[in-house]
Design an enzyme around this catalytic site. Structure first.
Site, mmCIF file in Angstrom:
data_model
loop_
_atom_site.group_PDB
_atom_site.id
_atom_site.type_symbol
_atom_site.label_atom_id
_atom_site.label_comp_id
_atom_site.label_asym_id
_atom_site.label_seq_id
_atom_site.Cartn_x
_atom_site.Cartn_y
_atom_site.Cartn_z
ATOM 1 N N CYS A 3 0.867 -1.174 0.000
ATOM 2 C CA CYS A 3 0.000 0.000 0.000
ATOM 3 C C CYS A 3 0.898 1.216 0.000
ATOM 4 C CB CYS A 3 -0.877 0.054 1.251
ATOM 5 S SG CYS A 3 -2.137 -1.233 1.305
ATOM 6 N N ASN A 35 0.015 1.064 5.964
ATOM 7 C CA ASN A 35 0.770 0.222 5.030
ATOM 8 C C ASN A 35 1.460 -0.874 5.836
ATOM 9 O OD1 ASN A 35 3.874 0.670 3.140
ATOM 10 N ND2 ASN A 35 2.302 -0.851 2.900
ATOM 11 N N GLY A 36 1.150 -2.134 5.499
ATOM 12 C CA GLY A 36 1.789 -3.251 6.203
ATOM 13 C C GLY A 36 0.769 -4.302 6.586
ATOM 14 N N TYR A 82 12.269 -4.773 -5.669
ATOM 15 C CA TYR A 82 11.153 -4.750 -6.598
ATOM 16 C C TYR A 82 10.141 -3.635 -6.384
ATOM 17 C CZ TYR A 82 6.595 -6.128 -8.497
ATOM 18 O OH TYR A 82 5.397 -6.122 -9.129
ATOM 19 N N GLY A 137 -0.181 0.187 -5.080
ATOM 20 C CA GLY A 137 -1.515 -0.412 -4.966
ATOM 21 C C GLY A 137 -2.457 0.197 -5.973
#
Ligand code: AMP
Length: 463
Positions: A2, A103-104, A244, A28
Site C-alpha cells: 500500500c 501500510n503493512g 522490486y 496499490g
C-alpha cells in the site's frame, strides 16, 4: 502493499494528496481514498481503481477544500479487495474524528481481534487496520500516547498516517518494515509519505525518514512532538522494497533505489564472470537498473528487446489468478531483430511462481533467441511475506519446492543465476560495514524463512 501520504497546513491539501497518491500508485492499484479536514467536518472519500480515474473530478479537486488530508492506495494482502476495506478508515470516538491509513500487515491481528470482540467491539471491515481504531477508541489519555500504547500491543508491519482535525500524525512499527518519510512543502506544511518521489512531485523537499518505532505529531506547520514508543526497536526494513517494490527514484538509506539495483546487477555480473553473451537484456521495468549494472561490469552490450504494455498493471497486481494469466500474455512483446540469433543474459528482479518467467522465455525463443542465461537480482524466494508484500503461499513459491536445477529445467533456460543474499545486502547497504552479514538492517524473511517477529500458525494468507 500500500502507499500512504498525509499533508497538513496547506490550502491545496486535496490536490497535493491526490498528486502524491498518483506518484505512489505502483504500491496499490485496487482502491484508494482520501480523508479531508478543514473548515467543514472531516470526511473520507473512497474509490475502487486508479487514482487517475477521479483525479480531475470536479467533486474532488474543486468543490472540496481542506487544509489537511491523508490518502491511501491499496493492494490487498490480507483481506478482501472491496470498497468497504478501502482506506483511510475514519471513525468518531471520544477522542474526536480520527482517520487512519496503514501500510503493512499486523501479524497478531486475530489474537487482538478476539480480545476486542470479547470486550464488545463491533467490526465493520475484514482489514487488520480496524483493530488499531478499536484500540485507540477504547483507551483514555492524550492521542499520541494512546497511539503509542496501542502500537505497543501490535506485532508486524505498520507504517501509519493518522489525521485528527488538522493534526497529522505519522508512526512506524519498531522494526521499520515499511518506509515512511517526512518532507516539507511551501516552507509551511509538512508531508508524510511512503516514498520520497511523492514529496518531490508536489514541490516539497525530503527532510528525513521517520525512524523505526517513532511517532511524530505535526500541527500548523510545526513538529509538536516526536518520540520512540518502543525502545526494544531493531531495524528490519523490507529488502524487497529495494529489489522490486519501491520506485527507482525513491531515496532509501540515503541513496536512490536505482543505485541499489545497479549494484545488484554489478554483483550479479561478478558472480557470473564466466558467462559469454551477445546482449544483456532487462525484463521491463524492474530489471532495467540491474541490467545497466551487469552490462557495466561484464562489458556485454545492453539492449532493450522487450516492449511493455503500460496500460495493464503489474502482472501480479490483480489478485485473481485467471486475470494474471491473461495480463502476462500481452504485457511484454519481443523486438524480434534484437533477439533473433542472440545469446542473451536476461535480467529480472525475482522469480515468484515462475509462471511469468516461463511464458517470457517462450516468447524469446519464438523470437529466435539462441541461448538464454537468466539472472535474478535477488536470492530464491522460499517463504511467504507476512509484512505487506504480496507473495503466495509456500506451496505456490517455485523456489520453496524445487532445486535451482529443477527451476532451470522448468523455465527452459540454458543457465540460471540468483544474486546471493550477501551480495544483495551489500548492494542495498552500499558497502557500509555495519550492514554486512548478520548484523544488517533488513528483513530478508522471504529468502531465509527467518521472521523478525512471531508469526502465528493460523495467519491468513491469500494464495
Ligand atoms: P513469476 O512468474 O510468478 O515468477 O513472477 C515473476 C515476476 O513477478 C517478476 O517479473 C517480478 O518483477 C514480479 N514480482 C515479484 N514479486 C512481486 C509482487 N509481490 N507483486 C507483483 N509482482 C511481483
Amino acid at each position: 502493499m500500500c502507499g500512504i501520504i498525509g499533508i497538513e497546513n496547506n490550502e491545496n491539501a486535496v490536490v497535493l494528496t491526490a498528486a502524491g497518491l498518483l506518484t505512489l500508485q505502483h504500491r496499490g492499484e485496487e482502491s484508494f481514498g482520501i480523508t479531508l479536514s478543514g473548515k467543514d467536518k472531516m470526511k473520507t472519500l473512497k474509490y475502487m481503481g486508479l487514482v487517475s480515474k477521479v483525479f480531475d473530478d470536479e467533486i474532488l479537486l474543486k468543490k472540496l477544500s481542506a487544509t489537511a488530508a491523508i490518502g491511501h492506495v491499496r493492494y490487498t494482502t490480507s483481506s478482501k479487495s472491496s470498497l468497504i476495506n478501502a482506506q483511510p478508515f475514519q471513525m468518531s470516538c471520544i477522542h474526536g474524528n480520527i482517520s487512519v491509513a496503514h501500510n503493512g500487515n499486523i501479524t497478531n491481528f486475530y489474537e487482538i481481534k478476539e480480545m476486542l470482540l470479547k470486550k464488545g467491539a463491533i467490526f465493520n471491515h475484514t482489514s487488520d487496520t480496524e483493530i488499531l481504531l478499536h484500540l485507540i477508541a477504547m483507551s483514555e489519555g492524550e492521542l499520541s500516547d494512546i497511539i503509542a500504547s496501542s502500537m505497543y500491543k501490535l506485532d508486524g508491519a505498520f507504517s501509519l498516517v493518522i489525521l485528527r482535525d488538522k493534526t497529522l500524525i505519522g508512526a512506524r512499527d519498531k522494526n521499520g518494515f515499511r518506509p515512511l518519510v517526512l518532507g516539507k512543502v511551501d516552507s509551511k506544511s509538512y508531508v508524510l509519505s511512503s516514498e520520497t518521489p511523492a514529496i518531490e512531485v508536489i514541490g516539497g523537499k525530503y527532510v528525513r525518514d521517520i525512524e523505526p518505532g517513532e511517532i511524530i505529531v505535526i500541527e500548523n506547520g510545526e513538529i509538536k512532538k516526536s518520540f520512540v514508543y518502543d525502545s526494544s526497536k531493531k531495524q528490519n526494513t523490507c529488502i524487497f522494497e529495494q529489489v522490486y517494490f519501491a520506485r527507482p527514484d525513491s531515496i532509501m538509506f540515503k541513496h536512490t533505489v536505482k543505485e541499489a539495483r545497479v549494484k545488484m546487477g554489478e554483483y550479479l555480473a561478478l558472480q557470473m564472470e564466466d558467462i559469454k553473451a551477445d546482449i544483456v537484456m532487462p525484463v521491463p521495468d524492474t530489471g532495467y537498473c540491474a541490467a545497466i549494472g551487469f552490462s557495466r561490469i561484464s562489458n556485454i552490450l545492453f539492449e532493450n528487446g522487450l516492449v511493455r504494455n503500460y496500460y495493464v498493471g503489474r502482472s501480479f497486481i490483480k489478485p485473481m489468478q485467471n486475470l494474471r494469466d491473461l495480463i502476462a500474455r500481452f504485457k511484454l512483446r519481443p523486438i524480434k531483430d534484437v533477439i533473433n540469433g542472440k545469446e542473451i543474459v536476461l535480467i529480472d528482479d525475482s522469480i515468484v511462481r515462475g509462471t511469468t518467467s516461463r511464458r517470457l522465455v517462450n516468447i524469446l525463443k519464438e523470437a529466435g533467441s539462441k541461448k538464454i542465461h537468466f539472472a535474478l537480482s535477488c536470492p530464491p524466494i522460499i517463504s511467504s511475506c507476512h509484512y505487506g508484500i504480496d507473495t503466495p503461499n509456500k506451496e505456490n513459491l517455485i523456489a520453496a519446492n524445487n532445486s535451482i536445477e529443477e527451476i532451470r529445467k522448468y523455465l527452459d533456460v540454458d543457465t540460471l543465476f540468483f544474486l546471493t543474499l550477501e551480495n544483495l545486502i551489500k548492494a542495498c547497504s552500499f558497502g557500509c560495514k555495519k550492514n554486512v552479514g548478520k548484523d544488517n538492517d533488513f528483513c530478508t524473511s522471504c529468502f531465509t524463512g527467518k521472521y523478525p517477529t512471531k508469526i502465528p500458525n493460523d495467519i491468513d494468507r491469500e494464495s
